[in-house]
Motif scaffolding. Structure first.
Motif, PDB file in Angstrom:
ATOM      1  N   ALA A  93     -48.287 -42.351  12.298  1.00  0.00           N
ATOM      2  CA  ALA A  93     -47.236 -43.253  12.817  1.00  0.00           C
ATOM      3  C   ALA A  93     -47.708 -44.704  12.768  1.00  0.00           C
ATOM      4  CB  ALA A  93     -46.860 -42.878  14.248  1.00  0.00           C
ATOM      5  N   ASP A  95     -50.099 -47.031  10.567  1.00  0.00           N
ATOM      6  CA  ASP A  95     -50.763 -46.938   9.260  1.00  0.00           C
ATOM      7  C   ASP A  95     -50.807 -48.324   8.613  1.00  0.00           C
ATOM      8  OD1 ASP A  95     -51.582 -46.400   6.664  1.00  0.00           O
ATOM      9  OD2 ASP A  95     -50.485 -44.507   6.554  1.00  0.00           O
ATOM     10  N   TYR A  98     -48.813 -49.244   5.513  1.00  0.00           N
ATOM     11  CA  TYR A  98     -47.361 -49.455   5.568  1.00  0.00           C
ATOM     12  C   TYR A  98     -46.976 -50.706   4.751  1.00  0.00           C
ATOM     13  CZ  TYR A  98     -47.212 -53.845   7.730  1.00  0.00           C
ATOM     14  OH  TYR A  98     -47.342 -55.187   7.869  1.00  0.00           O
ATOM     15  N   ALA A 154     -49.841 -54.995  12.862  1.00  0.00           N
ATOM     16  CA  ALA A 154     -49.670 -54.288  14.133  1.00  0.00           C
ATOM     17  C   ALA A 154     -50.977 -54.099  14.906  1.00  0.00           C
ATOM     18  CB  ALA A 154     -49.020 -52.920  13.882  1.00  0.00           C
ATOM     19  N   LYS A 157     -53.386 -59.164  15.848  1.00  0.00           N
ATOM     20  CA  LYS A 157     -53.280 -60.047  17.016  1.00  0.00           C
ATOM     21  C   LYS A 157     -54.154 -59.538  18.144  1.00  0.00           C
ATOM     22  CE  LYS A 157     -48.959 -59.638  17.501  1.00  0.00           C
ATOM     23  NZ  LYS A 157     -47.731 -59.405  18.175  1.00  0.00           N
ATOM     24  N   SER A 223     -44.426 -53.549  22.280  1.00  0.00           N
ATOM     25  CA  SER A 223     -43.618 -53.617  21.067  1.00  0.00           C
ATOM     26  C   SER A 223     -42.194 -53.346  21.496  1.00  0.00           C
ATOM     27  CB  SER A 223     -44.056 -52.566  20.044  1.00  0.00           C
ATOM     28  OG  SER A 223     -45.196 -53.005  19.371  1.00  0.00           O
ATOM     29  N   GLU A 227     -37.488 -58.008  19.893  1.00  0.00           N
ATOM     30  CA  GLU A 227     -38.284 -59.130  19.421  1.00  0.00           C
ATOM     31  C   GLU A 227     -37.926 -59.558  18.013  1.00  0.00           C
ATOM     32  OE1 GLU A 227     -42.140 -57.633  20.186  1.00  0.00           O
ATOM     33  OE2 GLU A 227     -42.122 -58.313  22.268  1.00  0.00           O
ATOM     34  N   HIS A 239     -38.317 -54.129  13.369  1.00  0.00           N
ATOM     35  CA  HIS A 239     -39.369 -54.470  12.402  1.00  0.00           C
ATOM     36  C   HIS A 239     -40.541 -53.496  12.425  1.00  0.00           C
ATOM     37  CE1 HIS A 239     -41.266 -55.905  15.965  1.00  0.00           C
ATOM     38  NE2 HIS A 239     -42.270 -56.459  15.348  1.00  0.00           N
ATOM     39  N   ILE A 240     -40.403 -52.449  13.196  1.00  0.00           N
ATOM     40  CA  ILE A 240     -41.440 -51.418  13.161  1.00  0.00           C
ATOM     41  C   ILE A 240     -40.916 -50.256  12.332  1.00  0.00           C
ATOM     42  CG2 ILE A 240     -42.781 -49.788  14.541  1.00  0.00           C
ATOM     43  CD1 ILE A 240     -42.829 -51.969  16.723  1.00  0.00           C
ATOM     44  N   ILE A 241     -41.684 -49.916  11.319  1.00  0.00           N
ATOM     45  CA  ILE A 241     -41.236 -48.965  10.310  1.00  0.00           C
ATOM     46  C   ILE A 241     -42.004 -47.661  10.460  1.00  0.00           C
ATOM     47  CG2 ILE A 241     -40.961 -48.660   7.796  1.00  0.00           C
ATOM     48  CD1 ILE A 241     -39.625 -51.214   8.664  1.00  0.00           C
ATOM     49  N   ASP A 266     -52.254 -52.828  21.122  1.00  0.00           N
ATOM     50  CA  ASP A 266     -51.397 -53.337  20.060  1.00  0.00           C
ATOM     51  C   ASP A 266     -51.020 -52.208  19.090  1.00  0.00           C
ATOM     52  OD1 ASP A 266     -50.117 -54.987  18.260  1.00  0.00           O
ATOM     53  OD2 ASP A 266     -51.870 -56.186  17.735  1.00  0.00           O
ATOM     54  N   THR A 270     -47.205 -49.926  18.717  1.00  0.00           N
ATOM     55  CA  THR A 270     -46.480 -49.718  17.466  1.00  0.00           C
ATOM     56  C   THR A 270     -46.327 -48.221  17.180  1.00  0.00           C
ATOM     57  OG1 THR A 270     -47.378 -51.794  16.643  1.00  0.00           O
ATOM     58  CG2 THR A 270     -46.499 -50.275  14.999  1.00  0.00           C
TER      59      THR A 270
END
Ligand code: ADP
Ligand code: MG
Length: 313
Positions: A93, A95, A98, A154, A157, A223, A227, A239-241, A266, A270
């Protein structure tokens, strides 16, 4: 904490995101010197992990996908090692490969329609953490297929914030908070001796905090689909794939993770966003020292056992 300690804060854009750095120092001048040291550290990390900077080690790895292994610094090697371990724990989930989808799903306003299925399928074929080969003897990283890419969107930061904190602690800065747009890590206490607190917001009304939680020598990351997202035909795409399908995830509005290191928070925020409420909660409950608050698509709040909301704040 000495009576005369002051709290010094600076907000600036780093790694394409808003960082707010707060330190507790004997006076303002020392505080700003410390903050600048933290900024330099974050900029150093950005140079290492940026996939936009053609000169970075990360770009070197991407350019040589399907061609050859690339020798990298120990720091980047170990970051990738930890990222791949997190892929294993989260069943893919989370990765870092990505990133081949970054050009397909764009959240910068340049996308005019939903990408085609074949476009998505082509990119998904390039995804897979098991296709990243690490060689610790040569400290090299090899993306085994042409067109593969890695990206640290992801986890980067969080990593940078952890490193900035570690640096300041080594310089004997007694307390502070490194906040990368809500992904934050703390040490010590505020100059008045109180704990650093974090507010959990309702994704529908993000000005409204529904709970305040202390963050003591630890970290938090969130997340949320409020956002960054785009809408087509009344449908909201976050924006999370999901790296396994190539499509944005649904079902969860926001995920907040608590743990010692913000890098882990972080990445797990995600991952849980992708895994969804039930599988996500199940995963977090199995991990020691990690807690979560999930707001689902019906705006219901779910939390792990270690979280208690203090209604009085
Ligand atoms: P933010 O804090 O900006 O909401 P996240 O930490 O949740 O961001 O990470 C989102 C970013 O990570 C995306 O913009 C993208 O670059 C990258 N990403 C998206 N999906 C995944 C995934 N499943 N695994 C790893 N990285 C991802
Ligand atoms: Mg994240």
């Amino acid at each position: 904490m000495a009576q005369s300690d002051v709290s010094v804060k600076k907000t600036l854009k780093l790694m394409g995101t808003r960082f707010e750095i707060t330190v507790v120092a004997p006076n303002e001048d020392i505080g700003y010197i410390n903050i600048n040291e933290a900024v330099a550290e974050i900029q150093r990390i950005e140079k290492l992990i940026s996939s936009w900077d053609a000169e970075s080690e990360t770009s070197e790895i991407n350019k040589n996908a399907g061609i050859r292994p690339v020798q990298v610094s120990q720091e980047l090697f170990e970051l990738i090692e930890r990222a791949l371990a997190l892929s294993q724990v989260t069943d893919g989930a989370f990765d870092i490969t990505y990133a081949s989808l970054d050009k397909v799903w764009r959240f910068d306003g340049t996308m005019t329609t939903v990408p085609s299925e074949s476009e998505i399928a082509r990119s998904v074929a390039k995804i897979g953490y098991e296709k990243v080969i690490l060689n610790s003897a040569t400290q090299s990283v090899y993306l085994t297929e042409k067109g593969m890419r890695i990206g640290f969107g992801a986890i980067g930061k969080g990593y940078a914030a952890d490193k900035a904190k570690t640096l300041l602690m080594s310089k004997e800065v007694k307390a502070g908070i490194i906040n990368a747009s809500g992904d934050l890590t703390t040490w010590g206490t505020k100059s008045n001796g109180e704990n650093w607190m974090v507010g959990i917001t309702n994704p529908l009304e993000k000005e409204k905090v529904f709970a305040w939680l202390p963050v003591i020598e630890s970290s938090v990351a969130t997340s949320g689909n409020y956002e960054k997202f785009i809408s087509f035909g009344g449908e909201k795409y976050s924006h999370i794939i999901d790296p396994r399908t190539g499509y944005p995830t649904k079902g969860v509005s926001s995920v907040t993770i608590f743990a010692k290191k913000v890098e882990l928070c972080d990445a797990l925020a995600t991952a849980v966003f992708v895994l969804g409420r039930d599988t996500g909660m199940h995963l977090i409950n199995q991990l020691d020292g990690v807690e979560a608050v999930i707001v689902d698509s019906e705006n219901k709040i779910h939390k792990t056992n270690g979280i208690t909301f203090d209604k009085n704040r």
